[in-house]
Design a protein around this motif. Structure first.
Motif, PDB file in Angstrom:
ATOM      1  N   PHE A  25      40.387  13.450 100.032  1.00 21.13           N
ATOM      2  CA  PHE A  25      39.924  12.070  99.867  1.00 21.13           C
ATOM      3  C   PHE A  25      40.332  11.216 101.062  1.00 21.13           C
ATOM      4  CE2 PHE A  25      40.006  12.667  95.015  1.00 21.13           C
ATOM      5  CZ  PHE A  25      38.633  12.833  94.947  1.00 21.13           C
ATOM      6  N   ARG A  26      41.588  11.448 101.526  1.00 22.18           N
ATOM      7  CA  ARG A  26      42.057  10.671 102.684  1.00 22.18           C
ATOM      8  C   ARG A  26      41.197  10.972 103.913  1.00 22.18           C
ATOM      9  NH1 ARG A  26      48.104  11.989 101.264  1.00 22.18           N
ATOM     10  NH2 ARG A  26      48.568  10.219  99.919  1.00 22.18           N
ATOM     11  N   ARG A  27      40.944  12.262 104.148  1.00 17.13           N
ATOM     12  CA  ARG A  27      40.101  12.637 105.298  1.00 17.13           C
ATOM     13  C   ARG A  27      38.691  12.069 105.148  1.00 17.13           C
ATOM     14  NH1 ARG A  27      40.824  18.565 105.019  1.00 17.13           N
ATOM     15  NH2 ARG A  27      42.743  18.210 103.982  1.00 17.13           N
ATOM     16  N   SER A  28      38.178  12.192 103.927  1.00 17.40           N
ATOM     17  CA  SER A  28      36.836  11.673 103.652  1.00 17.40           C
ATOM     18  C   SER A  28      36.821  10.158 103.839  1.00 17.40           C
ATOM     19  CB  SER A  28      36.442  12.038 102.224  1.00 17.40           C
ATOM     20  OG  SER A  28      35.217  11.465 101.896  1.00 17.40           O
ATOM     21  N   SER A  29      37.870   9.515 103.358  1.00 14.37           N
ATOM     22  CA  SER A  29      37.973   8.061 103.491  1.00 14.37           C
ATOM     23  C   SER A  29      38.092   7.681 104.961  1.00 14.37           C
ATOM     24  CB  SER A  29      39.198   7.569 102.709  1.00 14.37           C
ATOM     25  OG  SER A  29      39.388   6.195 102.935  1.00 14.37           O
ATOM     26  N   ALA A  30      38.878   8.397 105.724  1.00 11.03           N
ATOM     27  CA  ALA A  30      39.028   8.114 107.155  1.00 11.03           C
ATOM     28  C   ALA A  30      37.697   8.316 107.869  1.00 11.03           C
ATOM     29  CB  ALA A  30      40.124   8.989 107.754  1.00 11.03           C
ATOM     30  N   ALA A  31      36.978   9.379 107.496  1.00  9.97           N
ATOM     31  CA  ALA A  31      35.673   9.650 108.115  1.00  9.97           C
ATOM     32  C   ALA A  31      34.691   8.541 107.763  1.00  9.97           C
ATOM     33  CB  ALA A  31      35.146  11.003 107.676  1.00  9.97           C
ATOM     34  N   ARG A  32      34.709   8.143 106.496  1.00 16.15           N
ATOM     35  CA  ARG A  32      33.815   7.051 106.075  1.00 16.15           C
ATOM     36  C   ARG A  32      34.193   5.752 106.787  1.00 16.15           C
ATOM     37  NH1 ARG A  32      33.787   8.980 100.213  1.00 16.15           N
ATOM     38  NH2 ARG A  32      35.856   8.087 100.349  1.00 16.15           N
ATOM     39  N   GLU A  33      35.505   5.489 106.931  1.00 16.50           N
ATOM     40  CA  GLU A  33      35.960   4.303 107.638  1.00 16.50           C
ATOM     41  C   GLU A  33      35.497   4.332 109.082  1.00 16.50           C
ATOM     42  OE1 GLU A  33      40.078   2.573 107.927  1.00 16.50           O
ATOM     43  OE2 GLU A  33      40.131   3.357 105.863  1.00 16.50           O
ATOM     44  N   LEU A  34      35.619   5.479 109.711  1.00 17.02           N
ATOM     45  CA  LEU A  34      35.177   5.641 111.091  1.00 17.02           C
ATOM     46  C   LEU A  34      33.667   5.424 111.180  1.00 17.02           C
ATOM     47  CD1 LEU A  34      35.825   6.399 114.019  1.00 17.02           C
ATOM     48  CD2 LEU A  34      35.426   8.783 113.366  1.00 17.02           C
ATOM     49  N   GLU A  35      32.931   6.053 110.265  1.00 18.84           N
ATOM     50  CA  GLU A  35      31.472   5.914 110.248  1.00 18.84           C
ATOM     51  C   GLU A  35      31.095   4.452 109.988  1.00 18.84           C
ATOM     52  OE1 GLU A  35      27.660   7.453 107.650  1.00 18.84           O
ATOM     53  OE2 GLU A  35      29.541   8.573 107.509  1.00 18.84           O
ATOM     54  N   HIS A  36      31.776   3.826 109.037  1.00 19.08           N
ATOM     55  CA  HIS A  36      31.526   2.415 108.734  1.00 19.08           C
ATOM     56  C   HIS A  36      31.819   1.552 109.963  1.00 19.08           C
ATOM     57  CE1 HIS A  36      31.307  -1.333 106.545  1.00 19.08           C
ATOM     58  NE2 HIS A  36      32.519  -1.663 107.024  1.00 19.08           N
ATOM     59  N   GLY A  37      32.910   1.814 110.658  1.00 18.93           N
ATOM     60  CA  GLY A  37      33.264   1.071 111.865  1.00 18.93           C
ATOM     61  C   GLY A  37      32.196   1.231 112.942  1.00 18.93           C
ATOM     62  N   LEU A  38      31.734   2.483 113.113  1.00 14.60           N
ATOM     63  CA  LEU A  38      30.685   2.736 114.109  1.00 14.60           C
ATOM     64  C   LEU A  38      29.403   1.989 113.744  1.00 14.60           C
ATOM     65  CD1 LEU A  38      31.207   6.552 114.792  1.00 14.60           C
ATOM     66  CD2 LEU A  38      31.741   4.650 116.316  1.00 14.60           C
ATOM     67  N   ARG A  39      29.028   2.084 112.470  1.00 11.37           N
ATOM     68  CA  ARG A  39      27.813   1.392 112.019  1.00 11.37           C
ATOM     69  C   ARG A  39      27.974  -0.122 112.158  1.00 11.37           C
ATOM     70  NH1 ARG A  39      25.708   4.584 106.634  1.00 11.37           N
ATOM     71  NH2 ARG A  39      25.156   6.494 107.724  1.00 11.37           N
ATOM     72  N   HIS A  40      29.157  -0.611 111.828  1.00  6.49           N
ATOM     73  CA  HIS A  40      29.427  -2.042 111.938  1.00  6.49           C
ATOM     74  C   HIS A  40      29.303  -2.503 113.391  1.00  6.49           C
ATOM     75  CE1 HIS A  40      31.044  -5.900 110.693  1.00  6.49           C
ATOM     76  NE2 HIS A  40      31.883  -5.853 111.739  1.00  6.49           N
ATOM     77  N   ARG A  41      29.893  -1.743 114.335  1.00  4.62           N
ATOM     78  CA  ARG A  41      29.795  -2.102 115.757  1.00  4.62           C
ATOM     79  C   ARG A  41      28.339  -2.009 116.231  1.00  4.62           C
ATOM     80  NH1 ARG A  41      34.824   0.250 115.667  1.00  4.62           N
ATOM     81  NH2 ARG A  41      34.131   2.331 116.250  1.00  4.62           N
ATOM     82  N   ALA A  42      27.619  -0.995 115.763  1.00  2.22           N
ATOM     83  CA  ALA A  42      26.209  -0.864 116.143  1.00  2.22           C
ATOM     84  C   ALA A  42      25.404  -2.049 115.596  1.00  2.22           C
ATOM     85  CB  ALA A  42      25.643   0.453 115.637  1.00  2.22           C
TER      86      ALA A  42
END
Length: 133
Positions: free
Chosen positions: A19-36
């Protein structure tokens, strides 16, 4: 039972780590999408700003063109009126001149008629005057 509990704890730890890895990946993906999305928003805001400037330029150019058209129409009406007045003035002057020339012609024709009569009288009286002299 302890083993079973330890196994359960390890399973829960593994799931938690997943869950932590998945959450970190989602956070990273969310951050990338947010910056885009922020970059896209910035581009769209810049484009909108450019379009607003262009719209203001077009509105100003249209206003200027409308002013020029109105001025041209005003000048055309003035010229048309001036030409109309000039033509009317010339027509009246030519009509007056025609009347004057007709009167002058009439007088000239009257004088010519009198001269012709006098000449005819002279022709008739000419031989008799020569005999008397």
């Amino acid at each position: 039972e302890i083993r079973h509990l330890e196994a359960s704890v390890q399973t829960v730890d593994g799931e938690l780590e997943g869950f932590r890895r998945s959450s970190a990946a989602r956070e990273l993906e969310h951050g990338l999408r947010h910056r885009a999305a922020e970059a896209s928003l910035k581009e769209l805001q810049d484009e909108l700003s450019g379009l607003r400037r262009r719209q203001a330029e077009v509105v100003a150019a249209k206003r200027e063109a409308d002013t020029e058209v109105a001025e041209s129409q005003r000048k055309a009406k003035e010229v048309e009126l001036a030409l109309g007045n000039g033509i009317e003035t010339r027509r009246v002057a030519m009509h007056d001149e025609l009347g004057r020339l007709e009167a002058e012609l009439s007088q000239e024709l009257e004088v010519c008629g009198k001269l012709e009569q006098a000449l005819e009288q002279e022709r008739r009286n000419g031989p008799e005057m020569v005999r008397q002299a």
